[in-house]
Design an enzyme around this catalytic site. Structure first.
Site, PDB file in Angstrom:
ATOM      1  N   LYS A 145      23.456  82.664  54.047  1.00  0.00           N
ATOM      2  CA  LYS A 145      23.057  82.645  52.638  1.00  0.00           C
ATOM      3  C   LYS A 145      21.985  83.717  52.388  1.00  0.00           C
ATOM      4  CE  LYS A 145      23.117  80.679  48.621  1.00  0.00           C
ATOM      5  NZ  LYS A 145      24.259  80.615  47.761  1.00  0.00           N
TER       6      LYS A 145
ATOM      7  N   LYS B 222      44.862  82.314  57.978  1.00  0.00           N
ATOM      8  CA  LYS B 222      44.376  80.983  58.339  1.00  0.00           C
ATOM      9  C   LYS B 222      44.186  80.113  57.088  1.00  0.00           C
ATOM     10  CE  LYS B 222      39.944  79.294  60.020  1.00  0.00           C
ATOM     11  NZ  LYS B 222      39.824  78.160  60.734  1.00  0.00           N
TER      12      LYS B 222
ATOM     13  N   LYS C 140      40.111  76.916  52.274  1.00  0.00           N
ATOM     14  CA  LYS C 140      39.814  76.813  50.839  1.00  0.00           C
ATOM     15  C   LYS C 140      39.363  78.161  50.285  1.00  0.00           C
ATOM     16  CE  LYS C 140      36.946  73.475  50.115  1.00  0.00           C
ATOM     17  NZ  LYS C 140      36.100  72.385  49.743  1.00  0.00           N
TER      18      LYS C 140
END
Ligand code: TRP
Length: 331
Positions: free
Chosen positions: A112, A200, A203
């Site tokens: 992040k 792969k 989401k």
């Protein structure tokens, strides 16, 4: 005495076939050899899920998924993390033994920060303390129930290593037999589970197939699997086909060989192959799907199972906490 296998399931979305083959199925299979502790890590999800109705829905969906796929709540423990207040007490105690540098090094936080730096914003922009302290709460989850092994994906290995380190520090300070030193059990998936586009299944690639789709929705979804433009009559190579790669993960070896032979012979179109994939998925997951929707139509049953599970888990959590409160000197 069986060893304890513990894992947390974060309720952040609807589980897909990649989750099923890569995590859920292998975790459920461990219940033959281990005493299992499976729980819904809802307070971990709270680092990102900030709508009550979405959280509640996700909890029901993920609980229904595991129950429908065979988790037996009578065996071992199955509860929701937020129902065990002792975990949050242990979280605080352990945080007092956790070097801040560990949290600085945690992958999710570091990623992040790197993203923030790349986009020129403040390092800690959009980082809440829940995200920062996420690994410490995991330590409490794991150490509370004396887990011997923690089945997780590679991305969570570092967190289990933190838990080991903290347990060692704590035991050194107060006595060797207090916390069990856990071992990560990394699920090595032999096959990459391909998504609709062959990458792969994930989401973040928007290429997932949910585990439980009604037949007409599944048909629509499978229609989106990317194939080449070969005509029906042409002989086809199964090894490079996204439909086939999914098929063999669910079919028997005989079915797989049979379909491969028909690919090579020609006369088999992509539409036919997709219909056969739908058949094996239906055979594998159809009954579980019915159970899943049945649970979701009666969420009070799920709530009852989780409440009973929490009552059982709290007996053990209290034992651990009594001991910890005593050795640290607050009781
Ligand atoms: N962080 C895990 C994940 O994202 C979920 C989790 C929470 C967990 N607590 C845990 C996993 C304890 C194993 C053990 O999937």
């Amino acid at each position: 005495m069986k060893k304890v296998s513990l894992t947390g399931i974060k309720p952040t979305g609807t589980p897909h076939l990649g989750n099923y083959l890569g995590a859920i199925k292998p975790a459920l299979e461990l219940s033959a050899a281990y005493e299992t502790v499976y729980f819904i890590a809802d307070y971990h999800a709270l680092t990102t899920v900030h709508q009550g109705s979405v959280m509640r829905d996700n909890i029901h969906k993920v609980a229904a998924t595991w129950l429908a796929l065979g988790l037996n709540p009578e065996e071992g423990l199955f509860y929701k993390q937020s129902d065990i207040p002792e975990i949050f007490e242990l979280n605080w105690a352990l945080s007092c033994f956790t070097p801040k540098g560990f949290m600085n090094r945690a992958h999710a936080y570091k990623d992040k920060v790197a993203k923030n730096q790349a986009s020129g914003t403040d390092d800690d922009s959009d980082v809440n303390m829940g995200l920062y302290c996420y690994p410490c709460l995991m330590d409490a989850d794991i150490l509370m129930f004396h887990a011997d092994v923690v089945p997780v994906g590679k991305d969570q290995k570092q967190h289990v290593e933190f838990a080991r380190d903290i347990a060692v520090r704590f035991n050194k300070q107060y006595g060797e037999d207090i916390l069990t030193i856990p071992e990560p059990l990394i699920q090595e998936t032999t096959h990459i589970i391909p998504g609709l586009d062959g990458r792969k299944m994930s989401k973040s690639y928007d290429n997932i197939i949910d585990i439980f789709l009604e037949p007409k929705d599944l048909k629509k979804k499978l229609g989106k699997i990317v194939t080449n433009s070969q005509g029906i009559e042409e002989p086809k190579d199964p090894e490079t086909c996204n439909i086939f790669k999914l098929y063999r993960l669910f079919a028997t070896p005989e079915q797989t060989e049979n379909l491969a032979a028909r690919y090579r012979a020609g006369g088999m179109g992509w539409g036919h192959a997709k219909a056969e994939l739908q058949d094996v998925l239906e055979a594998h997951l159809g009954k579980a799907r019915d159970r899943y929707f049945d649970y979701l139509a009666h969420t009070e049953r799920i709530d009852k199972i989780l409440a009973d599970g929490a009552a059982k888990a709290r007996v053990k959590a209290k034992e651990t906490m009594d001991k910890i409160r005593s050795v640290i000197g607050v009781a």
